[in-house]
Design a protein around this motif. Structure first.
Motif, PDB file in Angstrom:
ATOM      1  N   LYS A  35      41.068 106.823  89.447  1.00  0.00           N
ATOM      2  CA  LYS A  35      42.631 106.802  89.056  1.00  0.00           C
ATOM      3  C   LYS A  35      43.484 107.790  89.867  1.00  0.00           C
ATOM      4  O   LYS A  35      43.082 108.910  90.598  1.00  0.00           O
ATOM      5  N   TYR A  55      46.091 103.778  91.933  1.00  0.00           N
ATOM      6  CA  TYR A  55      44.599 103.878  93.053  1.00  0.00           C
ATOM      7  C   TYR A  55      44.204 103.694  94.027  1.00  0.00           C
ATOM      8  O   TYR A  55      45.569 103.250  94.514  1.00  0.00           O
ATOM      9  N   PHE A 102      39.306 101.167  85.599  1.00  0.00           N
ATOM     10  CA  PHE A 102      39.108 101.915  86.521  1.00  0.00           C
ATOM     11  C   PHE A 102      37.784 101.916  87.539  1.00  0.00           C
ATOM     12  O   PHE A 102      36.772 102.053  87.862  1.00  0.00           O
ATOM     13  N   ASP A 137      41.691 103.193  82.366  1.00  0.00           N
ATOM     14  CA  ASP A 137      40.604 104.176  82.366  1.00  0.00           C
ATOM     15  C   ASP A 137      39.370 103.069  82.745  1.00  0.00           C
ATOM     16  O   ASP A 137      38.472 102.889  83.268  1.00  0.00           O
TER      17      ASP A 137
END
Length: 248
Positions: free
Chosen positions: A194, A248, A187, A184
């Motif tokens: 994500k 992604y 990204f 997290d």
């Protein structure tokens, strides 16, 4: 209506050219699709997370035995056997777990004088190992010494199999949360969206070897006293690691 041969040929040629264009377009798409699919598959982030939990050690793994010296091998072996039987009967009466013999030895003893070797006698030993609740270990060690045990080779502390299994699951959950938190953060920093987790690899969830009790000399000395030998367990570390591959 009458068409000239030239007009018909031109019409046929045009249709063939269109067919070739369409065919070429289809071929182009056919070749492009695997490339696009491969590029999409390559857009993944791989992260590894770790989890660590502590579990109480409630079991003591003990190694103790009997040793004796004497002039003849037969006499020494009989003495060791007599005292070993007394110790083993005590351990069985106390319902220890995983009782087993781990070593039997009979060795000659020599004296060396001016390069001359002289047989002076024999030494023998019989070693057993077992597990018992740590809260009972001190009292049992004292009783074993009174029954005939003359050596304590090791005491280590472990958790029960059930406690370790439950703690491993908790450590695995922590490892997954750690990996997801790392993903997290990446990204978010790169402003990427994500996607799904496309691969999960559990690298392991294990506990290290039992923690040994180091001060055997003090424990041997206290075994001869009236107060029970103090045996106190601690905690055992359980580790887990997980690798996630996220698109992604």
């Amino acid at each position: 209506m009458i068409h000239s041969t030239s007009s018909i040929d031109k019409s046929v040629s045009w249709h063939r050219f269109k067919a070739l264009l369409i065919s070429a377009g289809l071929l182009s798409l056919t070749f492009a699709n695997p490339v696009l699919a491969q590029e999409k598959m390559m857009r993944t982030l791989t992260v590894s997370g770790r989890g660590t939990e502590m579990v109480a050690t409630t079991i003591s793994q003990v190694r103790l035995g009997v040793e004796a010296q004497g002039k003849t091998a037969n006499a020494v072996q009989q003495e060791v056997a007599r005292r070993s039987n007394a110790v083993i009967n005590l351990l069985k009466a106390r319902q220890v777990d995983k009782l087993e013999t781990t070593g039997i030895n009979l060795n000659p003893s020599y004296q060396y004088d001016n390069g001359k070797q002289t047989l002076t006698g024999y030494s023998a030993s019989n070693i057993v190992s077992f597990r018992i609740a740590t809260e009972k270990a001190g009292t049992l060690l004292d009783e074993a010494v009174k029954a005939g045990a003359s050596r304590i080779d090791g005491v280590s502390f472990i958790a029960t199999d059930e406690a370790i299994a439950a703690t491993q699951k908790t450590a695995l959950r922590e490892a997954i949360q750690d990996a997801q938190a790392q993903a997290d953060a990446v990204f978010s920093a790169l402003n990427f969206t994500k996607g799904q987790i496309v691969s999960i690899q559990v690298n392991g969830a294990s506990a290290p070897p039992p923690r040994p009790l180091e001060d055997f000399q003090n424990m041997r000395a206290s075994a001869a006293s009236k107060a029970p030998s103090p045996v106190i367990g601690g905690e055992q570390e359980v580790q887990a690691s997980v690798t996630l591959q996220i698109s992604y």
